[in-house]
Design a protein around this motif. Structure first.
Motif: not given
Lengths: 274, 138
Positions: A14-20, A22-29, B13-15, B54-55
């Motif tokens: 749950g914590l890791l999923l909450y942390g996602t 803040d991560l950038p979108d997949w494939g964002d250049p 992907n992260f999920w 994937s990053i």
């Protein structure tokens, strides 16, 4: 314990999923990982090293020192498997098979020796003849796998590949031989001494290239300094240095894969197993 | 609920990797057999490797091998755009990690073989019992 573990897993997940969030979108250049450092490498590697495969260039040149110890880690893993499992004690019960007739002989006294020509071969208790289809298919397939492995090592600078990958493919072809025939066939052709020497030789090639660069007046693993040793275009010398290093890595990885496999399947006795 | 769905889709992907990672973590914590724990560890490592790879991905980019870089001189003519090639650095890191994971897995299996030779079991509770028996005998 199971319930407790489940709670911990749910909490962490749950914590890791909450942390996602803040991560950038997949494939964002424009993600942070792809903006600062990697641009430099992508734009300058070909100019600096003449190697189009960026992964190989970073692995064998920019991070060559790290990869050297990587190879040493693989070597140590092979050594650890050998030291943990290798068993030199002779077995009490021995079985011999008369090859033309298939009659089995059982020796209970370890002192007894069988003096005969090639008609008898040392066997395991639960030996079964290998299947002909599997044997034939593998016999045809193994040389092609090995050629492909050599291609992957040799062409690692220009296409997907490299020493680690090629070494693993070559090692797996030898493991396929042990699976399709039996372990003894492999050990007879590829002896333990050969494998041990090659595992060390691979690491030695890597370190040797680094030391050679030092002797030529450069830094450790500075392949550009090897140019006077090789009659080649000086622009390609870094690619050639990387190729030498990859060959060393490939040899070490191939030997260590087979050492690990042989020791684990036969519990260190090198005579039976899968 | 309608706000959270686009968030998941943008980062699915992260999920997926976190779910995979948690499967591995659960196996490492809750399973009783040492081999199953090792399999869990391998799943965990694979999830992390996939996460890193994937990053490095960029939309509209190709694998990090420079096109036309073979000829040597031709490469200088064409300008290389960083946006055309995916990030090679996570690949390099993970190539390293894969090799280490194979090596550690080999050593772990060798240790398992030794444990089995000595105690004739790989179940954790039985192992604990046999170890305490051995201590009381000595």
């Amino acid at each position: 314990m199971k319930f407790f573990g489940f709670v911990i897993v749910c909490l962490t997940g749950g914590l890791l999923l909450y942390g996602t969030m803040d991560l950038p979108d997949w494939g964002d250049p424009g993600s942070p990982a792809s903006t600062h450092l990697s641009d430099y490498y992508i734009e300058h590697i070909v100019e600096e090293t003449q190697v189009p495969n960026l992964v190989t260039a970073v692995l064998a040149d920019y991070r060559g020192y790290d990869t050297m110890f990587e190879t040493a880690v693989v070597f140590c893993a092979g050594l650890a498997c050998f030291l943990l499992l290798r068993d030199f004690r002779p077995k009490k019960d021995r079985y011999f098979r008369h090859v033309p007739t298939g009659v089995m002989l059982h020796f209970k006294n370890p002192q007894t020796r069988l003096i005969a020509g090639n008609e008898f071969e040392h066997m395991d208790k639960d030996w079964v003849p290998s299947d002909m289809i599997i044997k034939t298919v593998c016999r045809i397939l193994i040389p092609f796998i090995q050629i492909y492995a050599l291609y992957v090592v040799a062409h690692g600078d220009f296409s997907p590949g490299g020493g680690f990958q090629g070494g693993v493919i070559f090692g797996s072809s030898l493991i396929l031989m042990a699976i399709s025939y039996n372990l003894k066939t492999l050990v007879k052709r590829v002896t333990e001494k050969f494998l041990s020497v090659f595992a060390a030789l691979g690491v030695l090639i890597y370190v040797g290239l680094g030391v050679a660069a030092m002797l030529m007046g450069g830094h450790f693993l500075d392949y550009g300094m090897l140019a006077p040793l090789l009659p080649s275009d000086p622009g390609h010398i870094r690619a050639l240095g990387m190729l030498g290093v990859e060959i060393g890595v490939g040899i070490a990885v191939m030997a260590v894969m087979v050492i690990i496999y042989i020791n684990i399947v036969s519990e260190g006795r090198h005579d039976e197993g899968l | 609920m309608s706000d959270i769905l686009p968030l998941i889709v943008a980062k699915y992907n992260f999920w997926l990797y976190i779910i995979l990672m948690m499967i591995g973590l659960y196996a490492m914590i809750a399973k009783n057999n040492l081999m199953k724990k090792l399999v869990g560890m391998n799943i965990f490592q694979t999830a992390i490797i996939l996460f890193y790879v994937s990053i490095g991905y960029k939309h509209g980019a190709t694998i990090p091998i420079i096109q036309g870089g073979h000829g040597g001189h031709s490469a200088h003519d064409a300008v290389i755009h960083a946006a055309d090639y995916i990030n090679p650095l996570p690949h390099v890191l993970m190539l390293t990690a894969i090799v280490v994971s194979v090596a550690t897995f080999g050593v772990a299996m060798a240790l398992c073989v030794r444990i089995y030779q000595r105690y004739q079991t790989l179940e954790e509770d039985e192992l604990r019992m046999r170890v305490s028996e051995r201590i009381t005998h000595e």
